[in-house]
Design an enzyme around this catalytic site. Structure first.
Site, PDB file in Angstrom:
ATOM      1  N   SER A 223       0.858  -1.182   0.000  1.00 30.61           N
ATOM      2  CA  SER A 223       0.000   0.000   0.000  1.00 30.61           C
ATOM      3  C   SER A 223       0.894   1.231   0.000  1.00 30.61           C
ATOM      4  O   SER A 223       2.062   1.153   0.417  1.00 30.61           O
ATOM      5  CB  SER A 223      -0.846  -0.007   1.283  1.00 30.61           C
ATOM      6  OG  SER A 223      -1.485   1.236   1.459  1.00 30.61           O
TER       7      SER A 223
ATOM      8  N   TYR B 234      -2.801  -1.240  10.461  1.00 26.27           N
ATOM      9  CA  TYR B 234      -2.658  -1.422   9.010  1.00 26.27           C
ATOM     10  C   TYR B 234      -1.283  -0.930   8.548  1.00 26.27           C
ATOM     11  O   TYR B 234      -0.574  -1.604   7.792  1.00 26.27           O
ATOM     12  CB  TYR B 234      -3.779  -0.632   8.320  1.00 26.27           C
ATOM     13  CG  TYR B 234      -3.874  -0.789   6.828  1.00 26.27           C
ATOM     14  CD1 TYR B 234      -4.614  -1.831   6.264  1.00 26.27           C
ATOM     15  CD2 TYR B 234      -3.264   0.120   5.953  1.00 26.27           C
ATOM     16  CE1 TYR B 234      -4.738  -1.961   4.888  1.00 26.27           C
ATOM     17  CE2 TYR B 234      -3.374  -0.004   4.581  1.00 26.27           C
ATOM     18  CZ  TYR B 234      -4.117  -1.045   4.050  1.00 26.27           C
ATOM     19  OH  TYR B 234      -4.243  -1.170   2.689  1.00 26.27           O
TER      20      TYR B 234
HETATM   21  P1  NAD Z   1     -11.565  -6.049  -0.448  1.00 24.94           P
HETATM   22  O1  NAD Z   1     -12.223  -5.842   0.870  1.00 24.94           O
HETATM   23  O2  NAD Z   1     -12.310  -5.752  -1.700  1.00 24.94           O
HETATM   24  O3  NAD Z   1     -10.996  -7.539  -0.546  1.00 24.94           O
HETATM   25  C1  NAD Z   1     -10.395  -8.175   0.541  1.00 24.94           C
HETATM   26  C2  NAD Z   1     -10.318  -9.662   0.236  1.00 24.94           C
HETATM   27  O4  NAD Z   1      -9.704 -10.314   1.366  1.00 24.94           O
HETATM   28  C3  NAD Z   1     -11.690 -10.321   0.051  1.00 24.94           C
HETATM   29  O5  NAD Z   1     -11.585 -11.321  -0.938  1.00 24.94           O
HETATM   30  C4  NAD Z   1     -11.955 -10.941   1.415  1.00 24.94           C
HETATM   31  O6  NAD Z   1     -12.863 -12.020   1.393  1.00 24.94           O
HETATM   32  C5  NAD Z   1     -10.550 -11.383   1.781  1.00 24.94           C
HETATM   33  N1  NAD Z   1     -10.382 -11.626   3.211  1.00 24.94           N
HETATM   34  C6  NAD Z   1     -10.742 -10.834   4.249  1.00 24.94           C
HETATM   35  N2  NAD Z   1     -10.439 -11.424   5.411  1.00 24.94           N
HETATM   36  C7  NAD Z   1      -9.864 -12.618   5.108  1.00 24.94           C
HETATM   37  C8  NAD Z   1      -9.336 -13.696   5.877  1.00 24.94           C
HETATM   38  N3  NAD Z   1      -9.333 -13.652   7.217  1.00 24.94           N
HETATM   39  N4  NAD Z   1      -8.849 -14.763   5.228  1.00 24.94           N
HETATM   40  C9  NAD Z   1      -8.860 -14.822   3.869  1.00 24.94           C
HETATM   41  N5  NAD Z   1      -9.329 -13.832   3.091  1.00 24.94           N
HETATM   42  C10 NAD Z   1      -9.835 -12.754   3.705  1.00 24.94           C
HETATM   43  O7  NAD Z   1     -10.242  -5.173  -0.357  1.00 24.94           O
HETATM   44  P2  NAD Z   1      -9.230  -4.619  -1.465  1.00 24.94           P
HETATM   45  O8  NAD Z   1      -9.330  -3.140  -1.429  1.00 24.94           O
HETATM   46  O9  NAD Z   1      -9.341  -5.334  -2.747  1.00 24.94           O
HETATM   47  O10 NAD Z   1      -7.855  -4.968  -0.741  1.00 24.94           O
HETATM   48  C11 NAD Z   1      -6.976  -5.966  -1.187  1.00 24.94           C
HETATM   49  C12 NAD Z   1      -5.583  -5.625  -0.715  1.00 24.94           C
HETATM   50  O11 NAD Z   1      -5.196  -4.364  -1.251  1.00 24.94           O
HETATM   51  C13 NAD Z   1      -5.455  -5.501   0.801  1.00 24.94           C
HETATM   52  O12 NAD Z   1      -4.239  -6.078   1.234  1.00 24.94           O
HETATM   53  C14 NAD Z   1      -5.412  -4.008   1.013  1.00 24.94           C
HETATM   54  O13 NAD Z   1      -4.743  -3.648   2.185  1.00 24.94           O
HETATM   55  C15 NAD Z   1      -4.674  -3.553  -0.227  1.00 24.94           C
HETATM   56  N6  NAD Z   1      -4.859  -2.157  -0.566  1.00 24.94           N
HETATM   57  C16 NAD Z   1      -6.100  -1.670  -0.849  1.00 24.94           C
HETATM   58  C17 NAD Z   1      -6.222  -0.317  -1.165  1.00 24.94           C
HETATM   59  C18 NAD Z   1      -7.556   0.276  -1.496  1.00 24.94           C
HETATM   60  O14 NAD Z   1      -7.611   1.510  -1.612  1.00 24.94           O
HETATM   61  N7  NAD Z   1      -8.611  -0.475  -1.689  1.00 24.94           N
HETATM   62  C19 NAD Z   1      -5.109   0.504  -1.168  1.00 24.94           C
HETATM   63  C20 NAD Z   1      -3.868  -0.033  -0.864  1.00 24.94           C
HETATM   64  C21 NAD Z   1      -3.741  -1.363  -0.563  1.00 24.94           C
END
Ligand code: NAD
Length: 251
Positions: A133, A146
């Protein structure tokens, strides 16, 4: 279809960024193992769309990670993407949320990596891609767990990049700014509370204020980058922490 014959496990791929990465790798011919929670019939549809299998393992539980890795068999491309956010002042930060976020966003990547590396070394090829991130490089208030986990993930990635470099295995981070997914949408109410702001103020003054382009990143942009990191042309991209944040961390 340069990834035909390769197996990719993408954690947290039933939604958001992980799903976009899984789709992009599948389009290049990789056989996909999905992981994550969600509605069973929706997940069945995704498996059909991608010709994928699915593991519902909870990655905060080591035994369930071990089960998922054993079922997946040898993994050529490991994408550690599952993650959770929680927004709260540090003195009120729920202890169990801290533990869950560190377990999912950081420790799970250690376990999947240690269980994938022997097979990758045997084949002399592997790709480890960790969704970190902008918060692996910069901090924002109220996200202590986080940001600690993501800084840790960035350090872990650099360490394994050095350890595995001579085995045809690369390890890199993809570090998005704000991507419009459920993870971002769900933090808006807590951010409104923590900062005493309206929804619009959170969107414009907290989220998009960080991104010089004033645009949310699209999940597909991250899928395209993951595909690039799997190419032979990327064999010397190793230990990098690749920002896709509209310039946020350039400041
Ligand atoms: P999201 O909430 O759309 O997806 C999260 C995924 O993780 C889902 O498939 C969920 O079922 C799964 N998950 C949650 N808890 C779990 C567990 N205990 N075991 C297994 N799977 C689990 O989120 P996203 O935005 O797609 O985030 C994905 C990654 O990207 C994360 O690591 C997040 O920190 C990172 N990220 C997101 C952003 C953003 O702005 N959305 C920015 C930077 C980094």
């Amino acid at each position: 279809m340069f990834l035909e014959g390769k197996r990719a496990l993408v954690t947290g791929s039933t939604s958001g960024i992980g799903l976009a990465i899984a789709r992009a790798l599948a389009r290049e011919g990789a056989s996909i193992v999905l992981n994550g929670f969600g509605d069973e019939s929706e997940i069945a549809k995704l498996c059909e769309e991608l010709g994928a299998t699915h593991s519902g393992s909870d990655l905060t539980d080591v035994a369930q990670i071990e089960e998922m890795m054993a079922e997946a068999g040898g993994v050529d491309i490991l994408v550690n993407n599952a993650g959770l956010q929680h927004v709260s002042p540090v003195e009120e930060f729920p202890v169990e949320k801290w533990d869950t976020i560190i377990a999912l966003n950081l420790t799970a990547a250690f376990h999947t990596t240690r269980l994938s590396v022997p097979g990758m070394k045997e084949k002399g090829w592997g790709r480890i891609i960790n969704t970190a991130s902008a918060h692996s490089k910069a901090a924002s208030p109220y996200k202590s767990a986080y940001i600690s986990a993501k800084h840790g993930l960035a350090g872990f990635t650099k360490t394994i990049a050095l350890e595995l470099a001579e085995h045809g295995i690369t390890a890199n981070c993809i570090s998005p700014g704000y991507v419009w997914t459920p993870l971002v949408e769900n933090q808006i109410p807590d951010t409104m509370k923590a900062r005493g702001m309206t929804r619009e103020q959170v969107m414009n003054d907290v989220l998009l204020a960080k991104q010089p382009t004033k645009k949310f990143v699209q999940p597909e942009e991250l899928g395209a980058l993951a595909v690039f990191l799997c190419r032979d042309e990327a064999q010397n991209v190793n230990g990098a922490n690749w920002s896709v944040d509209g310039g946020w961390t350039a400041e």
